[in-house]
Every structure is written in C-alpha cells, then in structure tokens.
Design a protein around this motif. Sequence first.
Motif, PDB file in Angstrom:
ATOM      1  N   LYS A  48       0.811  -1.212   0.000  1.00  0.00           N
ATOM      2  CA  LYS A  48       0.000   0.000   0.000  1.00  0.00           C
ATOM      3  C   LYS A  48       0.854   1.276   0.000  1.00  0.00           C
ATOM      4  N   GLU A  64       0.711   3.753  -1.905  1.00  0.00           N
ATOM      5  CA  GLU A  64      -0.082   4.927  -2.285  1.00  0.00           C
ATOM      6  C   GLU A  64      -1.072   5.341  -1.204  1.00  0.00           C
ATOM      7  N   ASP A  65      -1.236   4.548  -0.157  1.00  0.00           N
ATOM      8  CA  ASP A  65      -2.228   4.848   0.873  1.00  0.00           C
ATOM      9  C   ASP A  65      -1.614   4.834   2.268  1.00  0.00           C
ATOM     10  N   ARG A  66      -0.416   5.349   2.392  1.00  0.00           N
ATOM     11  CA  ARG A  66       0.262   5.326   3.685  1.00  0.00           C
ATOM     12  C   ARG A  66      -0.460   6.184   4.728  1.00  0.00           C
ATOM     13  N   LYS A  67      -0.941   7.353   4.312  1.00  0.00           N
ATOM     14  CA  LYS A  67      -1.639   8.222   5.264  1.00  0.00           C
ATOM     15  C   LYS A  67      -2.960   7.604   5.703  1.00  0.00           C
ATOM     16  N   GLY A  68      -3.645   6.959   4.784  1.00  0.00           N
ATOM     17  CA  GLY A  68      -4.887   6.277   5.134  1.00  0.00           C
ATOM     18  C   GLY A  68      -4.646   5.149   6.115  1.00  0.00           C
TER      19      GLY A  68
END
Length: 185
Positions: free
Chosen positions: A140, A142-146
């Motif tokens: 993931k 592209e979705d580290r903050k999520g």
Amino acid sequence: MEKIPQQKAFNGLKIVLYGPESTGKSTLTKQLTQHFKTAHVEEFARDYLQDKYDATKTICEYHDLLPIAIGQRITENDAAQRATGYLFCDTDALETYVYSIAYFDKAPEELKTAVSKSDYDLYLLLDVDIPWVADDLRDKPEDRKGMFQYFKQGLQDFNKKYVIISGTGENRFKNALAAIENITN
C-alpha cells in the motif's frame, strides 16, 4: 484451535513499536533494544507471511490472523523472560487487529479480546514520513496516510497510551527516546 496466550508478567516497561508497513518499526526496535541493553520481540508476521509467500505466492488471508497473533504473543512471552527493565515489541495483537479491519473489514472476536486484555506502558506510533521500501509483502505505498489513520484509530478505540514518532534517521531515534523518558520521569 489454539488460543492466543495471555501475556506473561514483566517487571519493567513494555513498549510497542506500532504502525503501518515500512515505517521503521524493526529498525527502531533494534536501536532501542541496543540502547537499553535488553531483549526485544521480533515481528512474528514477517517470517510467517514471507514463508507463506515463498511457498504459495499468496499474501495474508483472514485465516492467518489468529496464528499470527498466537505466534506474536508466544514470542513476546519468551522475550519477557530475557528482558530487563524494558521490553520492546515489534508489533502486537493490536497491529494484527488493525490490519484485519483495514483488509477484511472485520476481525476475529478472540483477537479483539486479546487486544482488550493486553497491557503495555506505551505505544510508539511511527509516522509515515520516511521513504517507502518495497518488498514481497508490502502493498500500500499509495495509501500510507490512510493506513496511518487506521492505526491511530485502533489506539483510540482501545484507549491505549501512545505517542506519534516522526523524523528521519537519528532524529526518529531521539524522538522515541524522549517519548520513553517522558513516561519514566
């Protein structure tokens, strides 16, 4: 089916390095262990899932969650017998729980119970402010903050004491030391 063991007592501070993949948990765990001259808990899921991937080219599935939590707790209980003063845990049952919610939108009740009964002095929630490092299991970028928000929410849902650790290199280590010193003073 085997159950998640209870935590063994430890006469010191138990600190969990916690957060999304590729945030430096294993590196920081080893640095803190060396600094405090104690034992630490390896991340059980890493070897378990790498072995699975090497054998089947598949990643974590829902039925893997309890064996991971069991293995992590056994590893923790073993390390608690060797540690002095501090025990640094490279993940815990809450980490497994959060991944279960993030990937499967549910979690085994036994896992939730184990998290509720777990006792740690502090969670170091590692920020996603260091570069992503790819491997066979990480998926993931592209979705580290999520994913970070999932981990933060897990701490809040279970009312766990935590500090967010940011910074790169030596600064990350110093920030972790400062957080630990705050709970010992």
